[in-house]
Design a protein around this motif. Structure first.
Motif, PDB file in Angstrom:
ATOM      1  N   VAL A 135       0.307  -1.140   0.102  1.00 15.23           N
ATOM      2  CA  VAL A 135      -0.138   0.381   0.206  1.00 15.23           C
ATOM      3  C   VAL A 135       1.193   1.200  -0.186  1.00 15.23           C
ATOM      4  CG1 VAL A 135      -1.726   1.277   0.790  1.00 15.23           C
ATOM      5  CG2 VAL A 135      -1.973  -0.933   1.457  1.00 15.23           C
ATOM      6  N   GLY A 136       2.282   0.766   1.187  1.00 18.67           N
ATOM      7  CA  GLY A 136       2.472   1.901   1.108  1.00 18.67           C
ATOM      8  C   GLY A 136       3.181   3.065   2.025  1.00 18.67           C
ATOM      9  N   GLU A 137       3.427   3.707   2.298  1.00 20.46           N
ATOM     10  CA  GLU A 137       4.478   5.215   3.613  1.00 20.46           C
ATOM     11  C   GLU A 137       3.141   6.091   3.971  1.00 20.46           C
ATOM     12  OE1 GLU A 137       8.761   3.896   4.783  1.00 20.46           O
ATOM     13  OE2 GLU A 137       8.137   5.252   3.276  1.00 20.46           O
ATOM     14  N   LYS A 173       7.019  12.157   1.785  1.00 23.33           N
ATOM     15  CA  LYS A 173       7.039  10.536   0.961  1.00 23.33           C
ATOM     16  C   LYS A 173       8.390   9.749   1.621  1.00 23.33           C
ATOM     17  CE  LYS A 173       4.140  10.009  -1.836  1.00 23.33           C
ATOM     18  NZ  LYS A 173       3.490   8.640  -1.726  1.00 23.33           N
ATOM     19  N   CYS A 174       9.760  10.429   1.289  1.00 30.52           N
ATOM     20  CA  CYS A 174      10.868   9.682   1.894  1.00 30.52           C
ATOM     21  C   CYS A 174      10.844   9.980   3.471  1.00 30.52           C
ATOM     22  CB  CYS A 174      12.122  10.791   0.940  1.00 30.52           C
ATOM     23  SG  CYS A 174      12.905  12.204   1.263  1.00 30.52           S
ATOM     24  N   LYS A 191      14.914  14.103   0.678  1.00 25.78           N
ATOM     25  CA  LYS A 191      15.524  14.103  -0.072  1.00 25.78           C
ATOM     26  C   LYS A 191      14.542  15.000  -1.295  1.00 25.78           C
ATOM     27  CE  LYS A 191      19.359  12.525   1.476  1.00 25.78           C
ATOM     28  NZ  LYS A 191      20.252  13.040   1.424  1.00 25.78           N
ATOM     29  N   CYS A 192      13.380  13.872  -1.078  1.00 18.65           N
ATOM     30  CA  CYS A 192      11.711  13.567  -2.200  1.00 18.65           C
ATOM     31  C   CYS A 192      11.317  14.653  -2.499  1.00 18.65           C
ATOM     32  CB  CYS A 192      11.016  12.575  -2.158  1.00 18.65           C
ATOM     33  SG  CYS A 192       9.701  12.966  -0.347  1.00 18.65           S
ATOM     34  N   GLY A 193      12.046  16.311  -1.481  1.00 16.73           N
ATOM     35  CA  GLY A 193      11.146  17.367  -1.999  1.00 16.73           C
ATOM     36  C   GLY A 193       9.560  17.588  -2.422  1.00 16.73           C
ATOM     37  N   HIS A 194       8.536  16.710  -1.333  1.00 16.35           N
ATOM     38  CA  HIS A 194       7.390  17.163  -1.325  1.00 16.35           C
ATOM     39  C   HIS A 194       7.356  17.950  -0.099  1.00 16.35           C
ATOM     40  CE1 HIS A 194       7.185  13.174  -3.848  1.00 16.35           C
ATOM     41  NE2 HIS A 194       6.376  14.737  -4.233  1.00 16.35           N
ATOM     42  N   PHE A 241      11.605  13.313  -5.957  1.00 20.92           N
ATOM     43  CA  PHE A 241      10.607  11.956  -6.892  1.00 20.92           C
ATOM     44  C   PHE A 241       9.118  11.493  -6.034  1.00 20.92           C
ATOM     45  CE2 PHE A 241      14.169  11.471  -3.620  1.00 20.92           C
ATOM     46  CZ  PHE A 241      14.010  10.033  -2.777  1.00 20.92           C
ATOM     47  N   ASN A 242       8.785  10.599  -6.013  1.00 24.80           N
ATOM     48  CA  ASN A 242       7.968   9.766  -5.539  1.00 24.80           C
ATOM     49  C   ASN A 242       7.417   8.215  -4.771  1.00 24.80           C
ATOM     50  OD1 ASN A 242       5.106   9.590  -4.296  1.00 24.80           O
ATOM     51  ND2 ASN A 242       3.871   9.368  -6.515  1.00 24.80           N
ATOM     52  N   VAL A 243       7.503   7.061  -3.413  1.00 28.30           N
ATOM     53  CA  VAL A 243       7.710   6.128  -3.040  1.00 28.30           C
ATOM     54  C   VAL A 243       6.246   5.585  -3.397  1.00 28.30           C
ATOM     55  CG1 VAL A 243       8.756   5.007  -1.625  1.00 28.30           C
ATOM     56  CG2 VAL A 243       9.263   7.114  -2.713  1.00 28.30           C
ATOM     57  N   GLN A 244       6.570   4.577  -4.607  1.00 26.33           N
ATOM     58  CA  GLN A 244       5.281   3.728  -4.338  1.00 26.33           C
ATOM     59  C   GLN A 244       5.056   2.819  -4.412  1.00 26.33           C
ATOM     60  OE1 GLN A 244       3.306   5.292  -7.904  1.00 26.33           O
ATOM     61  NE2 GLN A 244       1.460   6.393  -6.906  1.00 26.33           N
ATOM     62  N   ARG A 301       9.529  -1.989  -3.867  1.00 19.36           N
ATOM     63  CA  ARG A 301       9.077  -0.028  -3.680  1.00 19.36           C
ATOM     64  C   ARG A 301       9.244   0.494  -4.577  1.00 19.36           C
ATOM     65  NH1 ARG A 301       8.250   1.165   2.523  1.00 19.36           N
ATOM     66  NH2 ARG A 301       6.021   0.289   2.221  1.00 19.36           N
ATOM     67  N   ARG A 316      10.566   3.982  -6.459  1.00 23.33           N
ATOM     68  CA  ARG A 316      10.808   5.603  -6.366  1.00 23.33           C
ATOM     69  C   ARG A 316      10.986   6.189  -7.945  1.00 23.33           C
ATOM     70  NH1 ARG A 316      16.169   7.566  -3.761  1.00 23.33           N
ATOM     71  NH2 ARG A 316      18.030   6.824  -4.724  1.00 23.33           N
TER      72      ARG A 316
END
Lengths: 280, 346
Positions: free
Chosen positions: A57-59, A245-246, A250-253, B249-252, B264, B266
């Motif tokens: 599903v994810g994090e 996200k990360c 790092k990921c910038g969101h 980046f996105n993580v999915q 998982r 990215r």
């Protein structure tokens, strides 16, 4: 191969944790008690968060709600609102989930707050991350001066931690005030948004450290009220939520102008946010 | 660290020799444009290219990459890509971009996935021969590069000057036959080319020193240019896609058919895309196009340079976004010059 790659751990690799307890506290909020499976340390400071992994599903980033004074387990409270959080609600006792963290260098100023008056202003689920520091103070009560906790909830059905906050309201060493935005006939307490409680604080505000956590819209109004009460920006702290996200910068969101909520936060000092108009 | 000169025919034989031993990625023609591709023969290599469609970052941060695999209830395992490769023909501005990514992926928390690829690569930089239509590397101080590369290659007409910048570069050059130590004349020819490049890669001229941009942006947060430009923005993220220093980046998670195992991943994301900051519950922190447009240009010349304490901006002047932007608003120089005009240099 590079020397550092050989020694550094994979920052995206979760550890396993076991769900020990869960309890639905209101229609949307689930309380979870977890313990880390491996024997590596899991030491955190109030305000730090973990990335919770549900395989497939994810994090999702969730701030730890329990105090570090409680050893051997940690607690999270998760609102059912997206894919991962709904999957978390479906977990069963004994299930394994992934945990990364504790993350975040912007924590509650545990040391700086010693010997000072403390005020927590929480909007609804904003109580959850603040609870870590509230309970930490209660467990080290002699180190801190007056303690006030203000909680505003949308409606009675969304109230949670009933027995715990009932306990707070009967203690002498903590001043707990609560209000709901909309009440029905059964409610005997305060009615109105959380800012209506600010004038009722008996603690001397100017010298206190004030911690705010709540929905995005709440910050502006609470800050206006605190400005009126002449609380200096250096003594106001805000717990900010962003898409993450990360969780490791790092990921910038989660970027808020110059800052990253994940590594510079999630708890920010208001005076540091002067250069970050996106914060509020 | 050695500096040698190699005849162009000998260089071709040298490249063919390496192709037989390991994976070599070089610049090839793609229609009338250029891009990095795996080489099968040295004849494909085009070191006289103007600019590649994609920057070389994709070899270190692939568009989609697997970080972990999992099995429900059994935990997670890291996945690494461990093949060595040679990246041949990176332009100096793209090398500057990679140097910045190196800092970003090692700062605060060390990203083993990025860094393993980085250490598996031998990077051969080549000085620019044909400036592209939109390049402005001279304005950004990135027309030449002093560090980060393993080998620096300069076309001096009938031969290449090859300079090693690392141990990996030394052993790379050691594989070449028919090389001679560069003569003073060769080095002067190289110096002339580099000095010229520092001026001529400038098809959009920035009206201030690049190092002044963070200060300029400090005053420009509420300037009308963001709204004006963003009015025609499609929020397509093309500028992010072609940028050598965009690394968000996105993580999915991707579930396998057995519903037990999966991976998982990215994947590249773009701060210009709608939804980049949207959280569950539908709250979006940068909902307005102008906010996202401004955020990108602030990242390039304020946030990221300040984060890594770099005198060189994160916009390296490759000009790819200028060509990629359909409504033609992405040109950073036009925006920054407008701010210089309105706010002055103080």
């Amino acid at each position: 191969m590079c020397e550092r790659c050989a020694v550094e751990k994979d920052i995206y690799l979760p550890r396993l944790a076991t769900l020990e307890k869960k309890r639905l506290m209101n229609p949307t909020e689930m309380y979870l008690r977890l313990s880390i499976d491996d024997n590596e340390p899991f030491d955190f400071i109030p305000g730090q968060f973990v990335e919770v992994s549900i395989a497939g599903v994810g994090e999702v980033p969730i701030t730890i709600s329990s105090s570090p004074t409680q050893k051997g387990y940690f607690e999270l409270v998760v609102r059912r609102i997206g894919n991962v959080t709904n999957a978390i609600h479906r977990l069963r006792i004994g299930d394994k989930i992934g945990i990364r963290g504790p993350l975040g260098k912007g924590t509650y100023p545990v040391e700086e707050a010693k010997g000072k008056n403390i005020v927590f202003i929480c909007g609804g689920i904003g109580l959850v991350p603040q609870r870590s520091f509230i309970n930490y103070i209660l467990d080290n009560r002699a180190d801190y001066k007056e303690l006030a906790v203000l909680l505003g909830t949308k409606c009675m059905a969304q109230r949670f931690f009933h027995s715990e906050i009932d306990g707070w309201s009967h203690r002498n060493d903590i001043r707990f005030m609560e209000t709901v935005d909309q009440a029905d006939d059964c409610w005997l307490g305060n009615v109105g948004v959380v800012t209506t409680l600010i004038p009722k604080i008996e603690t001397e505000l100017q010298s206190a450290l004030v911690f705010i956590c709540g929905p995005p819209v709440m910050y502006k109004f609470v800050l206006m009220a605190l400005q009126e009460a002449e609380v200096p920006r250096e003594r106001i702290f805000m717990n900010l939520e962003r898409k993450m996200k990360c969780g490791v910068g790092k990921c910038g969101h989660c970027q808020i102008n110059n800052y990253y909520a994940c590594i510079d936060g999630p708890v920010f000092r208001y005076s540091d946010l002067r250069i970050a108009p996106e914060a509020i | 660290m050695k500096t040698v000169t190699i005849d162009k025919n000998a260089f071709r034989r040298f490249v063919d020799g390496i192709i037989k031993q390991q994976r070599v990625i070089g610049v090839c023609a793609k229609g009338d444009r250029f891009d990095f591709e795996q080489l099968e023969s040295a004849d494909q290599l085009r070191l006289d290219y103007d600019v590649t469609l994609q920057p070389p970052k994709k070899y270190f941060l692939p568009p989609v990459e697997t970080l972990l695999t999992y099995e429900v209830g059994d935990g997670y395992k890291s996945v690494y890509d461990d093949t060595e490769f040679v990246l041949l023909g990176v332009h100096p501005y793209d090398m500057v971009a990679l140097n910045q990514l190196d800092k970003l992926f090692t700062q605060d928390n060390f990203d083993t996935h990025y860094m393993k690829r980085r250490h598996n690569a031998t990077i051969v930089v080549c000085d620019v021969i044909s400036p592209s239509k939109n390049v402005f590397a001279s304005s950004m101080g990135t027309a030449t590069v002093k560090d980060g590369f393993d080998v620096l290659l300069t076309d001096i007409g009938n031969a290449f000057v090859m300079e090693s910048g690392s141990k990996k570069g030394d052993s790379f050059i050691a594989k070449a036959q028919d090389v001679v130590d560069s003569s003073e004349k060769d080095l002067q020819a190289r110096h002339k080319i580099q000095a010229e490049n520092e001026k001529r890669l400038n098809n959009h001229k920035l009206k201030c020193e690049a190092s002044y941009l963070p200060k300029l942006l400090e005053k420009a947060y509420d300037h009308p240019v963001w709204e004006e430009k963003a009015k025609t923005c499609f929020s397509c993220g093309s500028c992010n896609l072609v940028c050598p220093t965009c690394y968000c980046f996105n993580v999915q998670d991707d579930v396998n058919w057995d519903f037990i195992s999966g991976k998982r991943q990215r994947a590249w994301d773009g701060c210009l895309l709608d939804g980049f900051t949207k959280v569950a519950g539908e709250h979006e922190f940068r909902k307005k196009r102008a906010d996202r447009f401004r955020h990108r240009l602030y990242r390039k010349c304020k946030y990221v340079p300040e984060k890594i304490s770099s005198q060189i901006m994160s916009c390296v002047g490759c000009g790819r976004c200028v060509g990629a932007c359909l409504p033609d608003i992405a040109n950073p120089v036009k925006v920054y010059n407008r701010l210089v005009d309105d706010l002055g240099i103080k």
